[in-house]
Motif scaffolding. Structure first.
Motif, PDB file in Angstrom:
ATOM      1  N   SER A  12      57.155  25.986  42.324  1.00 53.21           N
ATOM      2  CA  SER A  12      57.910  27.348  42.216  1.00 53.21           C
ATOM      3  C   SER A  12      58.899  27.295  42.827  1.00 53.21           C
ATOM      4  O   SER A  12      59.892  27.066  41.713  1.00 53.21           O
ATOM      5  CB  SER A  12      57.285  28.853  42.463  1.00 53.21           C
ATOM      6  N   ASP A  13      59.008  27.014  43.653  1.00 53.37           N
ATOM      7  CA  ASP A  13      60.064  26.408  44.231  1.00 53.37           C
ATOM      8  C   ASP A  13      60.954  24.817  43.961  1.00 53.37           C
ATOM      9  O   ASP A  13      61.853  24.520  43.702  1.00 53.37           O
ATOM     10  CB  ASP A  13      60.129  26.226  45.910  1.00 53.37           C
ATOM     11  N   VAL A  14      59.867  23.117  44.098  1.00 50.76           N
ATOM     12  CA  VAL A  14      60.704  22.639  43.385  1.00 50.76           C
ATOM     13  C   VAL A  14      60.476  22.388  42.227  1.00 50.76           C
ATOM     14  O   VAL A  14      61.394  21.304  42.569  1.00 50.76           O
ATOM     15  CB  VAL A  14      59.095  20.997  44.192  1.00 50.76           C
ATOM     16  N   LEU A  15      60.208  22.193  41.808  1.00 51.36           N
ATOM     17  CA  LEU A  15      59.806  22.991  40.168  1.00 51.36           C
ATOM     18  C   LEU A  15      61.185  23.493  39.451  1.00 51.36           C
ATOM     19  O   LEU A  15      61.025  23.994  38.026  1.00 51.36           O
ATOM     20  CB  LEU A  15      58.388  23.052  39.239  1.00 51.36           C
ATOM     21  N   SER A  16      61.678  24.495  39.746  1.00 53.15           N
ATOM     22  CA  SER A  16      62.662  25.762  39.471  1.00 53.15           C
ATOM     23  C   SER A  16      63.575  24.918  38.590  1.00 53.15           C
ATOM     24  O   SER A  16      63.641  23.402  38.897  1.00 53.15           O
ATOM     25  CB  SER A  16      62.950  26.337  40.202  1.00 53.15           C
ATOM     26  N   LEU A  17      64.499  25.055  37.712  1.00 57.05           N
ATOM     27  CA  LEU A  17      65.098  24.314  36.524  1.00 57.05           C
ATOM     28  C   LEU A  17      66.345  24.392  37.767  1.00 57.05           C
ATOM     29  O   LEU A  17      67.164  23.075  37.757  1.00 57.05           O
ATOM     30  CB  LEU A  17      66.042  26.312  36.511  1.00 57.05           C
ATOM     31  N   ASP A  18      67.332  24.542  39.656  1.00 56.44           N
ATOM     32  CA  ASP A  18      67.835  23.800  40.473  1.00 56.44           C
ATOM     33  C   ASP A  18      66.837  23.468  41.797  1.00 56.44           C
ATOM     34  O   ASP A  18      66.887  23.402  43.098  1.00 56.44           O
ATOM     35  CB  ASP A  18      68.466  25.145  41.348  1.00 56.44           C
ATOM     36  N   GLY A  19      65.497  23.486  41.679  1.00 57.91           N
ATOM     37  CA  GLY A  19      64.865  22.728  42.657  1.00 57.91           C
ATOM     38  C   GLY A  19      64.710  20.757  43.011  1.00 57.91           C
ATOM     39  O   GLY A  19      65.460  20.367  41.851  1.00 57.91           O
ATOM     40  N   ILE A  20      64.323  20.767  43.399  1.00 55.73           N
ATOM     41  CA  ILE A  20      64.029  19.257  44.173  1.00 55.73           C
ATOM     42  C   ILE A  20      64.054  18.473  43.057  1.00 55.73           C
ATOM     43  O   ILE A  20      65.287  16.824  42.193  1.00 55.73           O
ATOM     44  CB  ILE A  20      64.134  18.554  45.582  1.00 55.73           C
ATOM     45  N   VAL A  21      63.321  18.370  42.364  1.00 54.57           N
ATOM     46  CA  VAL A  21      62.292  17.789  41.342  1.00 54.57           C
ATOM     47  C   VAL A  21      63.914  16.912  39.957  1.00 54.57           C
ATOM     48  O   VAL A  21      64.276  16.400  39.720  1.00 54.57           O
ATOM     49  CB  VAL A  21      60.940  18.191  40.411  1.00 54.57           C
ATOM     50  N   ASN A  22      63.962  18.751  39.738  1.00 55.53           N
ATOM     51  CA  ASN A  22      65.380  18.984  38.332  1.00 55.53           C
ATOM     52  C   ASN A  22      66.665  17.989  39.232  1.00 55.53           C
ATOM     53  O   ASN A  22      67.008  17.269  38.266  1.00 55.53           O
ATOM     54  CB  ASN A  22      65.392  20.119  38.229  1.00 55.53           C
TER      55      ASN A  22
ATOM     56  N   LEU B 220      66.822  15.889  41.137  1.00 52.89           N
ATOM     57  CA  LEU B 220      66.407  14.190  40.944  1.00 52.89           C
ATOM     58  C   LEU B 220      66.769  13.961  39.146  1.00 52.89           C
ATOM     59  O   LEU B 220      67.276  12.835  38.329  1.00 52.89           O
ATOM     60  CB  LEU B 220      65.135  14.091  41.192  1.00 52.89           C
ATOM     61  N   VAL B 221      66.219  14.778  38.342  1.00 52.54           N
ATOM     62  CA  VAL B 221      66.142  14.966  37.421  1.00 52.54           C
ATOM     63  C   VAL B 221      67.742  14.247  37.069  1.00 52.54           C
ATOM     64  O   VAL B 221      68.403  13.763  35.587  1.00 52.54           O
ATOM     65  CB  VAL B 221      65.325  15.700  36.077  1.00 52.54           C
ATOM     66  N   THR B 222      68.228  15.179  37.530  1.00 57.60           N
ATOM     67  CA  THR B 222      69.843  15.508  36.607  1.00 57.60           C
ATOM     68  C   THR B 222      70.699  14.198  36.806  1.00 57.60           C
ATOM     69  O   THR B 222      71.640  14.171  36.945  1.00 57.60           O
ATOM     70  CB  THR B 222      70.579  17.113  36.376  1.00 57.60           C
TER      71      THR B 222
ATOM     72  N   GLU C 143      68.243  16.511  31.510  1.00 56.87           N
ATOM     73  CA  GLU C 143      68.998  17.733  31.478  1.00 56.87           C
ATOM     74  C   GLU C 143      67.465  18.107  31.929  1.00 56.87           C
ATOM     75  O   GLU C 143      66.770  17.748  32.833  1.00 56.87           O
ATOM     76  CB  GLU C 143      68.241  17.950  30.123  1.00 56.87           C
ATOM     77  N   PRO C 144      67.992  19.672  33.124  1.00 57.88           N
ATOM     78  CA  PRO C 144      66.684  19.871  34.154  1.00 57.88           C
ATOM     79  C   PRO C 144      65.963  20.082  32.590  1.00 57.88           C
ATOM     80  O   PRO C 144      66.026  21.216  31.562  1.00 57.88           O
ATOM     81  CB  PRO C 144      67.719  21.281  34.396  1.00 57.88           C
ATOM     82  N   ILE C 145      64.462  20.340  33.274  1.00 53.45           N
ATOM     83  CA  ILE C 145      63.567  20.955  32.605  1.00 53.45           C
ATOM     84  C   ILE C 145      62.761  22.459  33.258  1.00 53.45           C
ATOM     85  O   ILE C 145      62.784  22.249  34.570  1.00 53.45           O
ATOM     86  CB  ILE C 145      62.265  19.397  32.757  1.00 53.45           C
ATOM     87  N   TYR C 146      62.311  22.792  32.396  1.00 49.84           N
ATOM     88  CA  TYR C 146      61.729  24.241  32.859  1.00 49.84           C
ATOM     89  C   TYR C 146      60.139  23.846  33.072  1.00 49.84           C
ATOM     90  O   TYR C 146      59.425  24.305  32.246  1.00 49.84           O
ATOM     91  CB  TYR C 146      62.172  25.532  31.922  1.00 49.84           C
ATOM     92  N   PHE C 147      60.107  23.501  34.152  1.00 51.18           N
ATOM     93  CA  PHE C 147      58.651  23.155  33.915  1.00 51.18           C
ATOM     94  C   PHE C 147      57.205  23.887  33.647  1.00 51.18           C
ATOM     95  O   PHE C 147      56.496  23.559  33.699  1.00 51.18           O
ATOM     96  CB  PHE C 147      57.819  22.672  34.975  1.00 51.18           C
ATOM     97  N   LEU C 148      57.837  24.888  34.511  1.00 54.43           N
ATOM     98  CA  LEU C 148      57.181  26.087  35.075  1.00 54.43           C
ATOM     99  C   LEU C 148      57.395  27.079  33.707  1.00 54.43           C
ATOM    100  O   LEU C 148      56.283  28.403  33.506  1.00 54.43           O
ATOM    101  CB  LEU C 148      56.576  26.793  36.648  1.00 54.43           C
ATOM    102  N   GLY C 149      58.566  27.372  32.786  1.00 54.08           N
ATOM    103  CA  GLY C 149      58.318  28.196  31.586  1.00 54.08           C
ATOM    104  C   GLY C 149      58.454  27.945  30.319  1.00 54.08           C
ATOM    105  O   GLY C 149      58.638  28.462  29.688  1.00 54.08           O
ATOM    106  N   ASP C 150      58.064  26.897  30.221  1.00 56.39           N
ATOM    107  CA  ASP C 150      58.457  26.172  28.693  1.00 56.39           C
ATOM    108  C   ASP C 150      57.406  25.865  28.437  1.00 56.39           C
ATOM    109  O   ASP C 150      56.311  25.366  29.072  1.00 56.39           O
ATOM    110  CB  ASP C 150      59.509  24.564  29.047  1.00 56.39           C
ATOM    111  N   SER C 151      56.525  26.491  27.523  1.00 53.92           N
ATOM    112  CA  SER C 151      55.347  27.360  26.872  1.00 53.92           C
ATOM    113  C   SER C 151      54.953  25.239  26.655  1.00 53.92           C
ATOM    114  O   SER C 151      53.614  24.791  26.724  1.00 53.92           O
ATOM    115  CB  SER C 151      55.063  27.590  26.552  1.00 53.92           C
ATOM    116  N   ARG C 152      56.119  24.789  25.784  1.00 54.18           N
ATOM    117  CA  ARG C 152      55.744  23.343  25.327  1.00 54.18           C
ATOM    118  C   ARG C 152      55.105  22.104  26.360  1.00 54.18           C
ATOM    119  O   ARG C 152      54.183  21.301  26.452  1.00 54.18           O
ATOM    120  CB  ARG C 152      56.802  22.878  24.728  1.00 54.18           C
TER     121      ARG C 152
END
Lengths: 296, 296
Positions: A126-136, A138-140, A145-154
């Protein structure tokens, strides 16, 4: 008479285990009768009224049940497929390493997540995959675009599959690595003499050598078709991803223990147990037929 | 064994090493990140400066976590659970596995008993019936509810019985000729000979009890009876602030903490014992992993 006396200590020895299993595994199985009752806790099993198949009919007409069943199948089947392929690929890559210390280190590090519970891992994710987490970050950094891994139902179901593979692939490679060390080295020698390069050796010696264990693991994983992973989903999901992330087991929990609809929840559980039992039995029979696998 | 590489082999080898290093990092870095956050000052964390090294090093978050009275209560419940669970699980595993490892000629009913136990791996009463059984047997809200329902770990029984079977029969036959009984054979021959297997199973049992969180959540009525994993589940995942919020007095004491650094510290504390023991769990039976591939 002599046999009974000779075997008596064995019966005595196994008795405590039998009693515990009888009480906490077989009594609950008998307790499944409440799926066919309008169970009220104060009345108990014997005085609650009978409902026939009403609870099952009720579940069948629940608007969300089709989606939940689909979510369960979708997540579980993707996990089974990815959970088979990734460890095989990693085992083959590890098998190419010649430096034992390096191989050991990699193995030790990739086993680690397997031993941590989903509570801990969900805390980390929940920390690493949050919108300002380390994975995002890396993505940015790569211009995405930041991905909402845990909040986007798709995206949520794929987050589940990827994080499950992340947790389990390292541990699952052990089986394949064990099979790889069992391949006769003279087969490689023969292949080399016939002019096969590394790729062809992998294709014609290594892979056929681990096909039996691959078939066995694939067969046994059939029993998991309705197991989308309660611990993981329960600790990672939230109402905004229920539409794609809710699975049978979390529904059983919410209906049963949060809404206290004991009979409905049990009926849903019985449905799942029944289908799972059929699948596991089939998988064991197939594993026995094709891979000569026995449990005991 | 040295195998000559074809052209392009060097390229493949470099890519392979690089890939496996990245894979290992993917498993470890999230954990390193959590540790770094837990050891950093909250200002640096909220500014997004913390990656894999603590910034403005401080142990205040850990100080805060371990000084919560709830933490100590939960830890003591977990220690009690691990101690009771380990002894009961190991004792019953040995007592059940030994008779089941006998051949039909020695113990006529062994196959019947074996199916009696294995059946519980194939079919379950499910959530609500098990919950009700725990309730009706009067162990709700006590540490026994975390220990007794899983008193016989059938999975470990099967592992150990297969291990027992592969030990040489001659030892036992010789002991029987010398007048040893069944119990003596178990304690003086089989147990000492399977110490490595027993040690591995014990470690897995400890990890299992340490990690278990769901039973504590549903069987304990008061938060003061939660084991550590269940407590962490409520504070990390459900973010039950009533249990982890910083009180007015504490604000002055802990200037460098925030909800995020506290959560990270809690997560790290929850996995610390596992980080210490898991490297010893690698010597696992391949058979065990194959069996474990079916989750139910």
């Amino acid at each position: 008479m002599g046999r009974l006396k000779r075997e008596f200590p064995y019966h005595l020895m196994i008795l405590p285990g039998v009693l515990f299993v009888l009480l906490y595994s077989y009594v609950p199985m008998a307790g499944l009768v409440i799926a066919f009752q309008n169970f009220v806790p104060v009345l108990g099993f014997s005085k609650s009224s009978w409902a026939g198949f009403d609870n099952f009919v009720y579940i069948y007409h629940l608007p969300s049940v089709g989606q939940v069943l689909w979510n369960t199948l979708f997540i579980a089947v993707m996990k089974i497929a990815a959970g088979l392929l990734v460890p095989i690929a990693v085992a083959l890559l590890l098998n190419e390493l010649r430096l034992v210390a390096f191989k050991r280190t990699v193995q030790t590090l990739i086993y680690l997540p397997h031993f941590l519970s989903w509570v801990i891992l969900a805390g980390i994710l929940s920390d690493v995959l949050s919108l300002d987490g380390i994975v995002n970050r890396l993505v940015t950094a790569f211009g995405g675009e930041p991905i909402y891994f845990l909040g986007d139902s798709r995206i949520f179901p794929f987050t589940l599959v990827a994080s499950d593979v992340w947790k389990e692939f390292g541990f699952a490679t052990i089986v394949y690595l064990a099979a790889l060390t069992g391949i006769d080295p003279s087969l490689y020698e023969a292949a080399r003499i016939d002019g096969a390069n590394r790729w062809r050796q992998t294709l014609y010696v290594t892979l056929p050598g681990i096909v039996p264990i691959i078939i066995l693991m694939a067969t046994l994983s059939l029993g998991n078709v309705l197991n989308a992973g309660f611990d993981q989903v329960f600790n990672l999901y939230n109402p905004s991803v229920y539409s794609t992330g809710d699975i049978i087991d979390t529904m059983i929990y919410r209906v049963g223990l949060q809404q206290s609809q004991f009979s409905v929840s049990t009926a849903l559980g019985l449905f799942k147990s029944f289908v799972s039992f059929a699948l596991i039995s089939i998988s064991y029979i197939l594993a026995y037929r094709f891979a000569n696998y026995r449990i005991f | 064994m040295k195998r000559p590489f074809a052209l392009g082999g060097t390229l493949f080898r470099t890519a392979n090493h690089l890939f496996l290093v990245l894979l290992s990092l993917a498993c470890v870095l999230p954990i390193v990140h959590v540790l770094a956050v837990s050891l950093s000052a909250q200002t640096a964390v909220s500014a997004g400066e913390v990656l894999f090294r603590p910034v403005d090093f401080t142990v205040q978050s850990f100080d805060f976590v371990v000084h919560k009275p709830e933490f100590f209560v939960a830890m003591s419940v977990t220690l009690k659970r691990v101690a009771l669970g380990l002894s009961l699980n190991m004792l019953l595993t040995m007592l059940v596995a030994y008779p089941l490892s006998k051949r039909v000629g020695q113990f006529k009913l062994r196959t019947g008993y074996a199916w009696f136990f294995v059946a519980t791996m194939l079919f379950h009463g499910g959530l609500i019936p098990t919950f009700l059984t725990v309730k009706y047997t009067g162990i709700m809200d006590s540490v026994w509810s975390l220990v007794l329902p899983g008193a016989v770990p059938v999975f470990n029984v099967v592992l150990l019985l297969n291990f027992f079977r592969n030990l040489p029969h001659a030892l036992e036959e010789a002991a029987i000729v010398d007048g040893a009984g069944v119990w003596t054979c178990l304690w003086r021959i089989y147990v000492p000979l399977s110490l490595p297997a027993l040690a591995t199973i014990s470690l897995f049992t400890v990890v299992g009890h340490w990690n278990a969180w769901f039973d504590g959540l549903i069987y304990m009525n008061s938060l003061n009876h939660y084991p550590l994993s269940s407590y962490l589940q409520t504070v990390i995942i459900q973010q039950d602030l009533s249990r982890s919020a910083v009180t007015q007095d504490e604000i002055e004491l802990y200037m460098n903490v925030s909800a995020k650094t506290i959560k990270s510290a809690q997560t790290f504390v929850g996995m610390l014992p596992i980080l210490l023991v898991y490297p010893f769990l690698q010597r696992y039976f391949v058979k065990g992993i194959v069996m474990g591939s079916v989750k139910e």
